[in-house]
Design an enzyme around this catalytic site. Structure first.
Site, PDB file in Angstrom:
ATOM      1  N   TYR A   1       0.796  -1.229   0.000  1.00 10.06           N
ATOM      2  CA  TYR A   1       0.000   0.000   0.000  1.00 10.06           C
ATOM      3  C   TYR A   1       0.826   1.276   0.000  1.00 10.06           C
ATOM      4  O   TYR A   1       0.271   2.371  -0.026  1.00 10.06           O
ATOM      5  CB  TYR A   1      -0.958  -0.006   1.190  1.00 10.06           C
ATOM      6  CG  TYR A   1      -1.832  -1.227   1.217  1.00 10.06           C
ATOM      7  CD1 TYR A   1      -2.827  -1.405   0.263  1.00 10.06           C
ATOM      8  CD2 TYR A   1      -1.646  -2.227   2.169  1.00 10.06           C
ATOM      9  CE1 TYR A   1      -3.617  -2.548   0.264  1.00 10.06           C
ATOM     10  CE2 TYR A   1      -2.431  -3.358   2.177  1.00 10.06           C
ATOM     11  CZ  TYR A   1      -3.413  -3.521   1.229  1.00 10.06           C
ATOM     12  OH  TYR A   1      -4.188  -4.643   1.221  1.00 10.06           O
ATOM     13  N   HIS A  10      -9.684   0.498  -5.009  1.00 11.22           N
ATOM     14  CA  HIS A  10      -8.655  -0.329  -4.363  1.00 11.22           C
ATOM     15  C   HIS A  10      -7.296   0.218  -4.769  1.00 11.22           C
ATOM     16  O   HIS A  10      -7.080   0.552  -5.935  1.00 11.22           O
ATOM     17  CB  HIS A  10      -8.772  -1.797  -4.783  1.00 11.22           C
ATOM     18  CG  HIS A  10     -10.023  -2.425  -4.309  1.00 11.22           C
ATOM     19  ND1 HIS A  10     -10.168  -2.901  -3.026  1.00 11.22           N
ATOM     20  CD2 HIS A  10     -11.206  -2.620  -4.927  1.00 11.22           C
ATOM     21  CE1 HIS A  10     -11.383  -3.381  -2.876  1.00 11.22           C
ATOM     22  NE2 HIS A  10     -12.043  -3.217  -4.023  1.00 11.22           N
ATOM     23  N   THR A  34      -4.504  -1.525  -4.667  1.00  7.48           N
ATOM     24  CA  THR A  34      -3.795  -2.590  -5.369  1.00  7.48           C
ATOM     25  C   THR A  34      -4.730  -3.233  -6.387  1.00  7.48           C
ATOM     26  O   THR A  34      -5.950  -3.087  -6.319  1.00  7.48           O
ATOM     27  CB  THR A  34      -3.304  -3.673  -4.390  1.00  7.48           C
ATOM     28  OG1 THR A  34      -4.441  -4.306  -3.792  1.00  7.48           O
ATOM     29  CG2 THR A  34      -2.396  -3.093  -3.317  1.00  7.48           C
TER      30      THR A  34
END
Length: 149
Positions: free
Chosen positions: A22, A100, A102
């Site tokens: 992240y 998101h 990722t």
């Protein structure tokens, strides 16, 4: 325009939790980035971090009752079991975009809430949020253009 951004379970620990996935941008830094872009786009933005799916559902319904124009959300830890969140998103007037940081598909995850949204942005790190803001503006402007005056 007024948008609601919901950050799901574990998102408050951005910058600390799994930086290899992240990055090192903290939740506070992400908020600043997203608020700055929202301001540039003329959007009023409310941000909520929650580790409780029910709190996310309540916030979305409250936003719907108050006439929020769009919902942006990162289900995070609610990704695979967020049935109540999915049903909530199906029930509201405002469009929703799932975010998101990722590429969850590449990581072998599927989203339970994806079927209830107009779009899905994943894999661009912090930029996923900026892209989602811009996409929601586009969705709403396209809807307005098609609506009779």
């Amino acid at each position: 325009m007024k948008f609601l951004l919901i950050q799901g379970a574990n998102m408050e620990y951005l910058g600390t939790r799994q930086p290899e996935l992240y990055g090192t941008t903290t939740a506070k830094e992400l908020n600043s980035i997203v608020r700055r872009r929202a301001r540039d786009l003329g959007i009023e933005l409310e941000i909520l971090y929650t580790n409780t799916e029910g709190e996310a559902v309540s916030a979305i319904y409250k936003g719907d009752r108050q006439g929020v124009d769009g919902v942006l959300f990162n289900p995070a830890g609610f990704l695979y079991a967020g049935h109540a969140l999915r049903d909530c998103l199906r029930s509201i007037r405002a469009p929703a975009i799932e975010i998101h940081m990722t590429n969850i598909e590449k990581r072998g995850y599927s989203s339970i809430t994806a079927e209830a949204v107009v779009g899905f942005i994943a894999g661009f790190g912090v930029d996923s949020y900026v892209l989602a803001l811009e996409a929601m503006v586009s969705v709403l402007n396209s809807s307005s253009a098609r609506s009779p005056s």
